[in-house]
Design a protein around this motif. Structure first.
Motif, PDB file in Angstrom:
ATOM      1  N   UNK A  62       0.825  -1.212   0.000  1.00  0.00           N
ATOM      2  CA  UNK A  62       0.000   0.000   0.000  1.00  0.00           C
ATOM      3  C   UNK A  62       0.858   1.261   0.000  1.00  0.00           C
ATOM      4  N   UNK A  63       1.905   1.248   0.793  1.00  0.00           N
ATOM      5  CA  UNK A  63       2.805   2.404   0.848  1.00  0.00           C
ATOM      6  C   UNK A  63       3.507   2.595  -0.500  1.00  0.00           C
ATOM      7  N   UNK A 105       2.281   1.638  -3.367  1.00  0.00           N
ATOM      8  CA  UNK A 105       1.243   2.103  -4.295  1.00  0.00           C
ATOM      9  C   UNK A 105       1.068   3.607  -4.192  1.00  0.00           C
ATOM     10  N   UNK A 106       0.935   4.097  -2.973  1.00  0.00           N
ATOM     11  CA  UNK A 106       0.805   5.541  -2.755  1.00  0.00           C
ATOM     12  C   UNK A 106       2.060   6.268  -3.216  1.00  0.00           C
TER      13      UNK A 106
END
Lengths: 211, 211
Positions: free
Chosen positions: A111-112, A114-115
């Protein structure tokens, strides 16, 4: 006799340290100093393996993808050839849910990334995109195998994309506190019910829960 | 006569600057110096409005939620009371897709906050959770209104949760380059087809596309 250095082990120790730092403080918590301190190495040793911060991050991203890929392959092999399409898809999807500590760490780290890939932190999402496309094609293959699609599916690829997008939303929602492991699994089953028609739950499924 | 200061305007200028900084460099790109430079203000003026970095971030998060909420309310009012449940849900969901520059910025900023809330960057997801719960209940209300649910829905809330999780996955996937606006809208329609049965597309729907 000089001690043999296990380079692979050291790489894993370094990427393991990076993962833990990302979980605790995001991508920006990753510096050569923090990684060295977390791994118990010197800064120069970390730099010997990863020359730049980008190298560090990409090596970590790769290590997560490798772990997920290995688990995937093992789980896939264990399913056997007679597995029902629904069970095959469910097995693949639950591998991507943060149902235990390792998968929780992976979900947070991915997720990190992706961001970070969107907000210009020097990492490209190419590897992520490749993995996402592979996942869509695995799900699509199983949907083609399924012989009782309901409603009739004209657009297998679109439904495979939808299932893949849903699992990403469910996983990130779980991480961000929107729901429990139980809810996440219920949502996966609900999505599969919608696509493949409802099927009775087996009691064994609750074993996958960690909370 | 002294010039009247429009505090609301200044706040918007500051939170607008924070949004642009997050889009370009993530949450860690936000410092009093960078915000002041981006907004064209002095550091002390920025500090007058937001005393800490956390204040800055929370004010920005709130401003995004307010913008989304205002658009939501306007769109909702425009739908009228006779709107079909499917159209109401679709309107709500597409409001959350990054189909234009403003929604793209909002999606990126909310994604960065989502990641940041997990990786301990000093912001709490409470406001995000409240918004997510509100969204689930709006979707659930419309599902109850729908009279041709197919398959029969025993678990409205679960399906509303699933739809909400899907839209999050679709929006973040779009931002991360997994698909176009067109694909995102097709995925929304596919999910609604699965839940509510398929319905013919209206030509006007393509007007929502920006790519």
């Amino acid at each position: 006799m000089p001690r043999l250095v296990d380079h692979e082990l050291r790489r894993r120790q370094i990427t393991g340290a990076v993962r833990r730092l990302i979980v605790r403080g995001g991508l920006e918590a990753v510096t050569f100093q923090s990684v060295a301190a977390e791994a118990g190495f010197s800064v120069s040793l970390v730099q010997y393996y990863c020359g730049t911060k980008k190298d560090l991050l990409l090596a970590t991203h790769r290590s997560v993808m490798e772990n997920v890929g290995t688990r995937f392959t093992q789980r896939w092999a264990a399913l056997g050839e007679d597995v029902l399409p629904r069970e095959a898809i469910r097995a693949v999807l639950t591998e991507l849910l943060p149902l235990d500590e390792q998968r929780r760490e992976e979900t947070i780290v991915l997720g990190a990334f992706g961001t970070g890939s969107v907000t210009g932190q020097g990492i490209t999402p190419e590897e992520t995109l490749t993995a996402a496309r592979l996942l869509v094609s695995i799900v699509a293959d199983q949907l083609v195998r399924a012989d009782h699609l309901e409603p009739p599916v004209h657009r297998i690829d679109l439904i495979a994309e939808l299932i893949t997008a849903s699992i990403a939303g469910i996983a990130q929602g779980m991480i961000q506190g929107h729901g429990t492991s139980r809810l996440a699994l219920e949502l996966v089953d609900q999505q599969l019910d919608l696509v493949l028609g409802s099927s009775p739950r087996k009691p064994s499924e609750s074993q996958e829960l960690c909370t």
